[in-house]
Design a protein around this motif. Structure first.
Motif, mmCIF file in Angstrom:
data_model
loop_
_atom_site.group_PDB
_atom_site.id
_atom_site.type_symbol
_atom_site.label_atom_id
_atom_site.label_comp_id
_atom_site.label_asym_id
_atom_site.label_seq_id
_atom_site.Cartn_x
_atom_site.Cartn_y
_atom_site.Cartn_z
ATOM 1 N N ALA A 258 47.331 45.278 37.912
ATOM 2 C CA ALA A 258 47.121 46.349 36.936
ATOM 3 C C ALA A 258 47.015 47.706 37.622
ATOM 4 N N ASP A 259 46.400 47.724 38.810
ATOM 5 C CA ASP A 259 46.244 48.976 39.567
ATOM 6 C C ASP A 259 47.579 49.496 40.105
ATOM 7 N N MET A 260 48.570 48.604 40.155
ATOM 8 C CA MET A 260 49.882 49.004 40.691
ATOM 9 C C MET A 260 50.844 49.485 39.598
ATOM 10 N N VAL A 261 50.420 49.361 38.349
ATOM 11 C CA VAL A 261 51.305 49.717 37.232
ATOM 12 C C VAL A 261 50.824 51.022 36.599
ATOM 13 N N ASP A 262 51.690 52.039 36.591
ATOM 14 C CA ASP A 262 51.320 53.352 36.041
ATOM 15 C C ASP A 262 51.884 53.592 34.650
ATOM 16 N N SER A 263 52.876 52.796 34.259
ATOM 17 C CA SER A 263 53.613 53.105 33.030
ATOM 18 C C SER A 263 52.943 52.609 31.750
ATOM 19 N N ALA A 264 51.842 51.872 31.877
ATOM 20 C CA ALA A 264 51.075 51.447 30.693
ATOM 21 C C ALA A 264 49.641 51.187 31.127
ATOM 22 N N ALA A 265 48.729 51.314 30.177
ATOM 23 C CA ALA A 265 47.323 51.017 30.465
ATOM 24 C C ALA A 265 47.134 49.501 30.397
ATOM 25 N N VAL A 266 46.723 48.894 31.513
ATOM 26 C CA VAL A 266 46.546 47.433 31.562
ATOM 27 C C VAL A 266 45.051 47.117 31.601
ATOM 28 N N HIS A 267 44.604 46.322 30.640
ATOM 29 C CA HIS A 267 43.201 45.888 30.559
ATOM 30 C C HIS A 267 43.165 44.394 30.864
#
Length: 280
Positions: free
Chosen positions: A103-112
């Motif tokens: 999740a910390d590596m993905v900027d294109s969506a908010a991951v919970h």
């Protein structure tokens, strides 16, 4: 706001249920010697229980690679504003931590990322509830708050029929397994603080199943709307019979049947039976 729902294979949600609720699944792995299989994708529960009869050693299991999470999250981010990733207890697997790292590596969506602190179809209940809320257009914060609230009433108890898998997997000594099998002891297990721990030791399968149903009745007799699941280790007909019997007795409860698939079945073995439930 569009929210995608992800869970892992240990929720053991049948494919048609995943498709009905638009739930995306990331598989864990089962490893026989040099051969690795993605459960629910390359290895079904039925194939697994057949396979372990012919093998001298139990398989090992592993969490999804972080790269697989990143790939899935980035793909979903093309169509969704937020992603909620729901996983088996962080006390028994590193899957949750892998999802957090991805999740910390993905900027294109908010991951919970949500730790259910449990597993199997009870974990699946969190995914179904999240998917229903997402379909209604509820935002990620509201969904995460509801998932946290569900933990208050979520219960699951399961019985191990054959102690040999726990012993072969290093979770029970040979002496304990030998004495337990001689005495026909059927340990009842449950989750406490994210780990699987003994609840009670009960003589005979019949008494163990009755004890689980008594625990279920403590909550079900109050008459509030509930969801419940009977989970089996390659004992589908027994689980379906139990579902029919309980559905008649508790018309206010929505019952499902699920199974202990390869990853969880590696530790619990064939013949295991569990019941999980929560207040809707």
């Amino acid at each position: 706001m569009k929210t995608a729902i992800v869970t892992d294979s240990t929720a053991y949600l049948p494919k048609d249920l995943r498709e009905q609720h638009n739930i995306h699944m990331i598989p864990l792995n089962v490893i026989f010697g040099e051969e690795s299989y993605q459960e629910e994708v390359e290895l079904t529960a039925e194939q697994f229980y057949e396979e372990i009869k012919n093998r001298p050693h139990l398989p090992s299991t592993s969490q999804p690679a972080i790269g697989k999470f990143v790939e899935l999250f980035e793909s979903l981010a093309k169509d969704y504003d937020a992603i909620i990733s729901i996983h088996l207890s962080s006390g028994i697997s590193g899957t949750y931590q892998g999802a957090v790292a991805a999740a910390d590596m993905v900027d294109s969506a908010a991951v919970h990322v949500f730790d259910t602190e449990i597993s199997c179809m009870v974990q699946g209940f969190y995914s179904i509830e999240a998917a229903e809320m997402a379909k209604e257009g509820k935002g990620a914060d509201a969904i995460m708050a509801r998932l946290q609230d569900m933990k208050r009433t979520m219960r699951a108890y399961f019985m191990v029929d054959d102690l040999s898998n726990l012993q072969r997997g290093g979770r029970l000594s040979s002496a304990q397994a030998f004495v337990g099998s001689l005495l026909q002891v059927k340990p009842l297990l449950h989750f406490v603080d994210k780990k699987i721990v003994p609840f009670e030791k009960i003589r005979t399968r019949k008494k163990a199943v009755k004890r689980i149903l008594d625990l279920f009745d403590d909550d079900a007799k109050l008459g509030a709307p509930m969801r419940a699941v009977i989970i089996h280790g390659n004992q589908e007909s027994e689980a379906e019979e139990l579902k029919a019997e309980l559905s008649e007795k508790y018309p206010h409860v929505e019952f499902y049947v699920s199974y202990f698939g390869p990853v969880i079945g590696t530790h619990l073995g064939e013949g295991a039976l569990g019941v999980g439930w929560y207040l809707k």
